[in-house]
Write a protein that holds these residues in place. Sequence first.
Motif, PDB file in Angstrom:
ATOM      1  N   ASN A  35       7.142  10.336  -7.555  1.00 11.30           N
ATOM      2  CA  ASN A  35       7.969  11.533  -7.577  1.00 11.30           C
ATOM      3  C   ASN A  35       7.314  12.529  -6.656  1.00 11.30           C
ATOM      4  N   ASN A  36       8.082  13.456  -6.086  1.00 10.92           N
ATOM      5  CA  ASN A  36       7.473  14.582  -5.391  1.00 10.92           C
ATOM      6  C   ASN A  36       8.487  15.702  -5.322  1.00 10.92           C
ATOM      7  N   ASN A  37       8.104  16.803  -4.668  1.00  6.91           N
ATOM      8  CA  ASN A  37       8.980  17.959  -4.648  1.00  6.91           C
ATOM      9  C   ASN A  37       9.668  18.147  -3.295  1.00  6.91           C
ATOM     10  N   PHE A  38       9.918  17.050  -2.604  1.00  6.36           N
ATOM     11  CA  PHE A  38      10.565  17.166  -1.299  1.00  6.36           C
ATOM     12  C   PHE A  38      11.798  16.278  -1.253  1.00  6.36           C
ATOM     13  N   GLY A  52       6.937   8.520  -1.901  1.00 11.33           N
ATOM     14  CA  GLY A  52       7.543   8.825  -3.199  1.00 11.33           C
ATOM     15  C   GLY A  52       9.002   9.230  -3.050  1.00 11.33           C
ATOM     16  N   VAL A  53       9.822   8.826  -4.005  1.00 18.46           N
ATOM     17  CA  VAL A  53      11.210   9.275  -4.028  1.00 18.46           C
ATOM     18  C   VAL A  53      11.397  10.104  -5.293  1.00 18.46           C
ATOM     19  N   ARG A 101       0.809  -1.212   0.000  1.00 22.95           N
ATOM     20  CA  ARG A 101       0.000   0.000   0.000  1.00 22.95           C
ATOM     21  C   ARG A 101       0.843   1.263   0.000  1.00 22.95           C
ATOM     22  N   GLY A 102       1.827   1.347  -0.850  1.00 19.84           N
ATOM     23  CA  GLY A 102       2.561   2.605  -0.914  1.00 19.84           C
ATOM     24  C   GLY A 102       3.710   2.562  -1.889  1.00 19.84           C
ATOM     25  N   TYR A 103       3.915   3.686  -2.572  1.00 21.06           N
ATOM     26  CA  TYR A 103       5.068   3.795  -3.452  1.00 21.06           C
ATOM     27  C   TYR A 103       6.324   3.874  -2.610  1.00 21.06           C
ATOM     28  N   SER A 104       7.423   3.339  -3.120  1.00 30.06           N
ATOM     29  CA  SER A 104       8.656   3.439  -2.358  1.00 30.06           C
ATOM     30  C   SER A 104       9.860   3.404  -3.278  1.00 30.06           C
ATOM     31  N   ILE A 145       7.293   5.640 -12.798  1.00 26.89           N
ATOM     32  CA  ILE A 145       6.005   6.308 -12.562  1.00 26.89           C
ATOM     33  C   ILE A 145       5.122   5.461 -11.651  1.00 26.89           C
ATOM     34  N   PHE A 146       5.214   4.138 -11.799  1.00 31.49           N
ATOM     35  CA  PHE A 146       4.331   3.266 -11.014  1.00 31.49           C
ATOM     36  C   PHE A 146       4.971   2.799  -9.719  1.00 31.49           C
TER      37      PHE A 146
END
Lengths: 296, 322
Positions: A235-238, A247-248, A150-153, A230-231
């Motif tokens: 991605n994120n801005n932190f 997200g990384v 249950r989470g992107y990593s 992508i899957f």
Amino acid sequence: MSLTTPSTVRPLPEVTWGRVRQSRRTADRLMKVTATTFTLLAIFVLFWILGMLVVKGLGGLSAATFTQITPGPGTEGGGLANAIVGSVVLTFLGIVVATPIGVLAGTYLAEYGKGSKLADLIRFINDILLSAPSILIGLFVYVIMVEPFRGYSGWAGGVALGIIAIPVIVRTTEDMLRLVPGPLREAGSALGAPPSVVITSITWRAAKSGMVTGILLALARIAGETAPLIFTALNNNFWFSPNLLGGVSNLPVTIYQFASAPYENWQQLAWAGSLIITVSILVLSIIARRIVRGGK
Amino acid sequence: MVAVTDQFAAPSAPVRKTPKGTFDLIFRNASFLAALFVLVLLAGIMVSMVIGGWPAFSKFGFGFLTSSVWDTQNDQYGAWPAIVGTLSTALIALVVGVPLSLGIAVFLTQLAPPWFKQPVSTAIELLAAVPSIIYGMWGLFVFAPLFAAYVQIPLSNIVEGMPVVGTILYSRSPSGLGILTAGIILAFMIIPFIASITRDMLDQIPSVLRESAYGIGATTWEVVRHVLVPQAGVSIIGAIMLGLGRALGETMAVTFVVGNANRLSGSIMDPGSTIASRIANEFNEALGLQLNSLIALGCILFFVTFVVLVIARILVSRVKSF
């Protein structure tokens, strides 16, 4: 004797096959011109793409690109620091996953599995994986790692990149080990070394530069991969947390998201990122090529 | 005799204890397992696609393949437009890319002066190293505007109202994005693969064949056409199939330039979508049945590329040993 043509020598009847000759020449010339034009066209496209990256990317490149993190929507300035570091971490993870498996599998194919049907099958499947669409590998890792937890990593991203790298390493390792002459192995065995020692301290050592090339090529292959991330890593801005959960941020997906965004600083960063990523990959592939040619 | 060998064996026995035996066994098994892992990977991808896509397949049945509805409001999904988009972009890529690749291979093996061959080969292979997303950016920001201004608009003016051609080549919104643009970009992405395999195959042909053809007065074109191509024909087809496999599953470049329209159009100038671009676009916002349908699309893509790549590898490998 004299330079004038004796009247007895009649000119060859040129009329009938002269035309055939001309058409053959024309076809030949046409083919040569076409082949040369096509080659120049392909080279032109390569330099067009590189030129575009330099022209549009250099403008966006500054010290801030490497020190500040990616800006949020509508925020001024910003850089790519978190994306660059994230990309390095993910690529490194991928190589760490892929190298032991790839090298060992390549070793099995070249050393132990000679002539066995199973090894032939594995080699065949590996060649298929080598050109399998990377988006499917992203989906696969999503199904086995992202959905269940249950989470992107970053771990999922690293594994996806690793799966893409494995076939590259298997293939080059096997090819390079096959180049090592048999008598070298026989000499090792004659000294009483068991197969594992012969492989690790004789064959691997002899094929070292080629195997390193394989790993470099795999690195170049996965460094620019976007679709599987992508899957998986998203991605994120932190700055990502050190446990790599959530997200990384990474360069390829950042480029993908920033390129067609309405903010001008995002677009600039996308171009800068494209330049950075392409230059690194081209340098990697050229180094790998150099090693191969130096080794031969 | 037994006693003698025992005498010799006895003193050496304590010197070489047998940890090397265990290491040997571990190493052998580890490499065997690593090799098996490659098989497990492929099987894993296959199984995960089928299981992940199963809810969509079982709900829509065979209609999933032929339906062109993609309605997230009512949870109705069909794969047809994406399948058509995938096949047509890949076909355009082959039509454009194959002649270019063969020309390049012929240039590299027959025409290029030796000092020129190496740098050109490297340049062509570097085309393969450029990441797919960069092709996408080039396509979207550089190629598409030029294509719209210099091809789409003039061509639309010419073909407007003509039968057949007027449908296939007319662009309703000349933005430069669409099936044809995606196909052209894909062509440049598959060139390095087809060209370098073909080059290697042509290089492998014994030069006696070439020389004897030249010896009876054949031109370069005739040598290529009547000697080299028949010799390397099967593997060239294999190389083309490999390129096809690439083109079918290529994602990022296509996502940038295909236009991502979810409808069928008779014109190759109009926006469309491919399986891969549809997945890349919608996956992160998809839930429930939409997610399953996207994985089901992936499943279709898997089986199509698998078949194409198997044929390709068989054709390429068969000729390697001549």
